[in-house]
Design a protein around this motif. Sequence first.
Motif, short mmCIF file in Angstrom:
data_model
loop_
_atom_site.label_atom_id
_atom_site.label_comp_id
_atom_site.label_asym_id
_atom_site.label_seq_id
_atom_site.Cartn_x
_atom_site.Cartn_y
_atom_site.Cartn_z
N ARG A 226 88.94 65.54 -44.54
CA ARG A 226 87.98 64.96 -43.58
C ARG A 226 87.07 66.04 -43.00
O ARG A 226 85.86 65.86 -42.90
CB ARG A 226 88.74 64.25 -42.44
CG ARG A 226 89.52 63.04 -42.90
CD ARG A 226 89.61 61.98 -41.81
NE ARG A 226 90.19 62.43 -40.57
CZ ARG A 226 91.45 62.22 -40.19
NH1 ARG A 226 92.26 61.57 -40.99
NH2 ARG A 226 91.90 62.64 -39.03
N GLU A 239 76.29 62.01 -49.58
CA GLU A 239 77.64 61.44 -49.53
C GLU A 239 78.14 60.99 -50.89
O GLU A 239 79.32 61.11 -51.21
CB GLU A 239 77.66 60.23 -48.59
CG GLU A 239 77.66 60.58 -47.13
CD GLU A 239 77.90 59.35 -46.27
OE1 GLU A 239 77.91 58.23 -46.82
OE2 GLU A 239 78.06 59.53 -45.06
N GLY A 263 93.07 50.03 -48.06
CA GLY A 263 91.96 49.12 -47.81
C GLY A 263 91.78 48.22 -49.02
O GLY A 263 92.75 47.62 -49.51
N PRO A 277 81.75 57.51 -50.28
CA PRO A 277 81.31 56.24 -49.69
C PRO A 277 82.33 55.11 -49.85
O PRO A 277 82.36 54.18 -49.03
CB PRO A 277 80.02 55.92 -50.46
CG PRO A 277 79.49 57.26 -50.86
CD PRO A 277 80.72 58.08 -51.18
N ARG A 278 83.18 55.19 -50.85
CA ARG A 278 84.17 54.12 -51.06
C ARG A 278 85.32 54.19 -50.06
O ARG A 278 86.04 53.21 -49.85
CB ARG A 278 84.72 54.17 -52.49
CG ARG A 278 83.64 53.96 -53.55
CD ARG A 278 84.21 53.90 -54.92
NE ARG A 278 84.92 52.65 -55.17
CZ ARG A 278 85.72 52.44 -56.21
NH1 ARG A 278 85.93 53.41 -57.09
NH2 ARG A 278 86.31 51.28 -56.38
N ARG A 280 84.86 55.89 -46.92
CA ARG A 280 84.31 56.31 -45.62
C ARG A 280 84.82 55.43 -44.47
O ARG A 280 85.17 55.92 -43.40
CB ARG A 280 82.78 56.27 -45.68
CG ARG A 280 82.11 56.69 -44.37
CD ARG A 280 80.60 56.56 -44.48
NE ARG A 280 80.26 55.29 -45.08
CZ ARG A 280 79.38 55.13 -46.07
NH1 ARG A 280 78.73 56.16 -46.54
NH2 ARG A 280 79.15 53.94 -46.57
N ASP A 281 84.89 54.12 -44.71
CA ASP A 281 85.28 53.22 -43.63
C ASP A 281 86.80 53.17 -43.42
O ASP A 281 87.28 52.50 -42.51
CB ASP A 281 84.77 51.80 -43.92
CG ASP A 281 83.25 51.76 -43.92
OD1 ASP A 281 82.63 52.66 -43.31
OD2 ASP A 281 82.68 50.86 -44.56
N TRP A 282 87.54 53.85 -44.27
CA TRP A 282 89.00 53.76 -44.19
C TRP A 282 89.67 55.08 -43.82
O TRP A 282 90.78 55.09 -43.30
CB TRP A 282 89.56 53.29 -45.55
CG TRP A 282 89.05 51.94 -45.91
CD1 TRP A 282 87.96 51.64 -46.69
CD2 TRP A 282 89.54 50.67 -45.43
NE1 TRP A 282 87.76 50.28 -46.74
CE2 TRP A 282 88.71 49.67 -45.98
CE3 TRP A 282 90.59 50.31 -44.60
CZ2 TRP A 282 88.92 48.32 -45.73
CZ3 TRP A 282 90.79 48.97 -44.35
CH2 TRP A 282 89.96 47.99 -44.91
N THR A 284 89.44 57.32 -41.61
CA THR A 284 89.86 57.69 -40.26
C THR A 284 90.71 56.59 -39.60
O THR A 284 91.08 56.71 -38.44
CB THR A 284 88.63 57.96 -39.36
OG1 THR A 284 87.75 56.84 -39.46
CG2 THR A 284 87.90 59.22 -39.79
N ARG A 285 91.01 55.53 -40.36
CA ARG A 285 91.86 54.48 -39.78
C ARG A 285 93.33 54.86 -39.89
O ARG A 285 93.77 55.37 -40.93
CB ARG A 285 91.63 53.15 -40.50
CG ARG A 285 90.24 52.59 -40.26
CD ARG A 285 90.20 51.14 -40.64
NE ARG A 285 88.84 50.64 -40.67
CZ ARG A 285 88.52 49.38 -40.87
NH1 ARG A 285 89.47 48.48 -41.07
NH2 ARG A 285 87.26 48.99 -40.90
#
Lengths: 288, 155
Positions: A226, A239, A263, A277-278, A280-282, A284-285
């Motif tokens: 990260r 990215e 995810g 990008p695949r 990115r939304d996961w 930091t969860r």
Amino acid sequence: MVNPISYTPGQDPMQPRPFRVVRAIRETADVVTLELEAQSGPPLAFQPGQFTMLYVFGVGEVPISISGDPHKPARLVQTIRRVGLVTEALCKLGRGDVVGVRGPFGSHWPLEQARGGDVVIVAGGIGLPPLRPAIYHILHQRQDYGRVYLLYGARTPADLLFPEELKRWQHTLAHAPGASPVRVTVDRAEGGWDGAVGVVTSLIPVLPIDPLRTTALMVGPEVMMRFTISELRKRGIPEENLYLSMERNMKCAVGFCGHCQYGPHFICKDGPVLAFPRVRDWITRKEV
Amino acid sequence: MSKAGLEHYLGEHPFFRGMRPKDLAWLAELAEPLALEVGDYLYREGDESKDFYLIQEGLVRLEIHTPGRGELVIQTLGPGEVLGWSVMLPETRKTFDARIFQATRLLAFDAAAVRKHSEEDHHFGYELCKRFSRVIGERLQATRLRLLDLYGQPH
């Protein structure tokens, strides 16, 4: 987008093939490299970044990245860190012992896409072995790539993997005389260490690269990755050119069991190599 | 390197990039080139913070002597990195030794002059403080990452 290659066509992906240990190399106090040969059938061809499931009979099965040369598939090379029961059993194997091998599984590093540009390879700890096949591939086709840098961070000098190869790569990866493509740093050092001390991310801000033509490949603890992504983005690398290899609890390795779901992805099938990008939304969860 | 060349060099450097031309000219005038050999000390623990440095070539180790364990290496700094952020604070003293580990060329900037100029020209001072804050933040983040012992055995 990296196209996943799941397993050898025509072969039952759930059926282990017996491979015999032809050489066991103790790399560090808790890391061993096994060189394996198929007892029958063809050698195991693979793409850099893929993994196999190694089965110690009567003990269990674990996913292990392939760390050998993709241009020399006759010998399957895998580097294992002792962290649990199965990996401990793997680390105790010696010449002549037999293990079960399934695979290769998963996606691979985007080495075709990276052609013509600079490549930054960032490894932390046991993250170097999954990247070594990519380095071998680049060395085989060195003229196809621009500046290539390996940034490698380890806990202490005693934990550094492949030290002789690191020295060789300093020359063979160089794009020009005097270049310093291999940059190694350790978190802690005493005594005779003659290299850098600090975190691997601190090597990124001063790296001479052409950001818009750079592809970055990274493997290490997720926190390290990260922060690595953060530093690489500060340098202006797009990215979509950032690739990381994710690690989850792979069991079936072919996307059936769901143990490695991350995810919307199955790490065994859609990964382990994924473009940033695949994820990115996961990434930091918590508890994903 | 000529003063014009030095101004250009500073303007291209990530630490100073974006500063006004007149600030770069002032810094170029102040910069003192230094060349040090392996084993030399740039400064020692307890020394007054007289300068900050821009490393151009080489490797500098920040060390601290610990009885029974010798010199412990805190961090190494190499080309392109800045050393000595504490100069923005008056009357500070160095908390580590800075020893040359590979032959090093660097630029030294007089701390008292920088502080005085910052008081006289707050825009300059603020720009420099922002840059040193980034360095401090990066060092703090690196320290936190090392405290996590990320490469250690999972428990």
